[in-house]
Write an enzyme that holds these catalytic residues in place. Structure first.
Site, mmCIF file in Angstrom:
data_model
loop_
_atom_site.group_PDB
_atom_site.id
_atom_site.type_symbol
_atom_site.label_atom_id
_atom_site.label_comp_id
_atom_site.label_asym_id
_atom_site.label_seq_id
_atom_site.Cartn_x
_atom_site.Cartn_y
_atom_site.Cartn_z
ATOM 1 N N CYS A 103 -11.668 -19.346 -22.523
ATOM 2 C CA CYS A 103 -10.949 -20.615 -22.362
ATOM 3 C C CYS A 103 -11.563 -21.763 -23.156
ATOM 4 O O CYS A 103 -10.846 -22.563 -23.764
ATOM 5 C CB CYS A 103 -10.877 -20.996 -20.886
ATOM 6 S SG CYS A 103 -12.486 -21.307 -20.108
ATOM 7 N N HIS A 129 -14.066 -23.362 -16.299
ATOM 8 C CA HIS A 129 -12.758 -23.270 -16.952
ATOM 9 C C HIS A 129 -12.503 -24.558 -17.724
ATOM 10 O O HIS A 129 -12.806 -25.656 -17.244
ATOM 11 C CB HIS A 129 -11.623 -23.047 -15.961
ATOM 12 C CG HIS A 129 -10.302 -22.854 -16.647
ATOM 13 N ND1 HIS A 129 -10.038 -21.752 -17.424
ATOM 14 C CD2 HIS A 129 -9.199 -23.648 -16.711
ATOM 15 C CE1 HIS A 129 -8.822 -21.861 -17.940
ATOM 16 N NE2 HIS A 129 -8.295 -23.007 -17.525
ATOM 17 N N ASP A 189 -2.423 -25.145 -21.357
ATOM 18 C CA ASP A 189 -3.484 -24.144 -21.213
ATOM 19 C C ASP A 189 -3.111 -22.857 -21.937
ATOM 20 O O ASP A 189 -2.105 -22.223 -21.621
ATOM 21 C CB ASP A 189 -3.726 -23.864 -19.725
ATOM 22 C CG ASP A 189 -5.083 -23.210 -19.479
ATOM 23 O OD1 ASP A 189 -5.565 -22.491 -20.365
ATOM 24 O OD2 ASP A 189 -5.656 -23.439 -18.397
#
Length: 258
Positions: A69, A109, A124
């Protein structure tokens, strides 16, 4: 046009001269999810490098690798900034449904917050197979994409001030928590994410420093490759194949171009 702008467009197959607007984001998110895998191979190979614009550029756009991520959303963030978006990065904590609690490794994250017409959205592309594929407004409105339903609720806990909830198509019957994030501490310098990478690489409870994982969305589902199995979701049907290392290498090249 910068090399990052040019090569990102090439990586996800959009024209070099195509204007990027807020309405373009749905297409960009889908193309990115189908083009750039979520994977931890550099971690398992002990080949991680500091998080810088240059290193992200080389890893994802020159060497055609994927990432986790903090890499995938960082490179997309840099692309959005170059195309005039009002964007920042934000850190959050992933929720583990198996233990009914947030992961103990903290805010590892990384997501993107984009503000457009006085409304802020989560963008995202670094949440494995759980991608919204559309901007999700902080207002609480439910967004429906080919991957399922997504919404954001206000939160008041030690992990942040908002929670992303999701209900994946063909997989979830009820809403579940994806992660909590903190919108009050925006990040604009990707080098700040070195701390995230260090935790992911070194923490004993990190889910990404033990076994290889490669996953990518497809037109009808997603493919996931590990050291020992290859799983494909297609139109709600799942097939799983137990594999050895030779099969792993072939599948990595065949399905993920790596």
């Amino acid at each position: 046009m910068s090399q990052l702008n040019t090569l990102f467009r090439k990586r996800i197959n959009i024209p070099e001269d195509e204007p990027i607007t807020f309405d373009s984001l749905e297409s960009i998110l889908e193309k990115t999810a189908h083009s750039i895998p979520f994977e931890n191979l550099c971690i398992l190979a002990n080949k991680t490098k500091p998080i810088t614009q240059e290193n992200l550029f080389n890893k994802i756009l020159v060497n055609h690798e994927g990432g986790l991520c903090y890499e995938l959303n960082s490179i997309l963030y840099l692309f959005l900034i170059e195309n005039g978006f009002d964007a920042v990065l934000a850190r959050g904590v992933v929720y583990n449904g198996a233990i009914q609690d947030y992961l103990p490794i903290g805010r590892t994250h990384v997501t993107i917050l984009v503000t457009h017409n006085d409304q802020t959205y989560v963008i995202d592309t670094g949440f494995g197979a759980n991608l919204p594929l559309k901007p999700v407004p902080l207002s609480g409105e439910t967004v429906i994409s080919s991957n399922g339903e997504f919404r954001i609720k206000k939160a008041a806990n030690r992990h942040g001030d908002y929670v992303l909830e999701l209900k994946l198509k063909h997989k979830d019957t009820d809403w579940r928590i994806g992660y909590c994030f903190d919108s009050t501490k925006p990040i604009t310098d990707v080098s700040e994410l070195d701390e995230v990478q260090t935790i992911i690489v070194e923490h004993e409870e990190s889910p990404f420093n033990k076994n290889r994982l490669v996953t990518r969305l497809t037109a009808d589902g997603n493919d996931t490759l590990t050291d020992t199995s290859f799983t494909q979701w297609a139109d709600g049907n799942v097939t799983k194949e137990e594999i050895d290392f030779e099969r792993y290498k072939n599948l990595l090249k065949q399905h993920f171009e790596m």
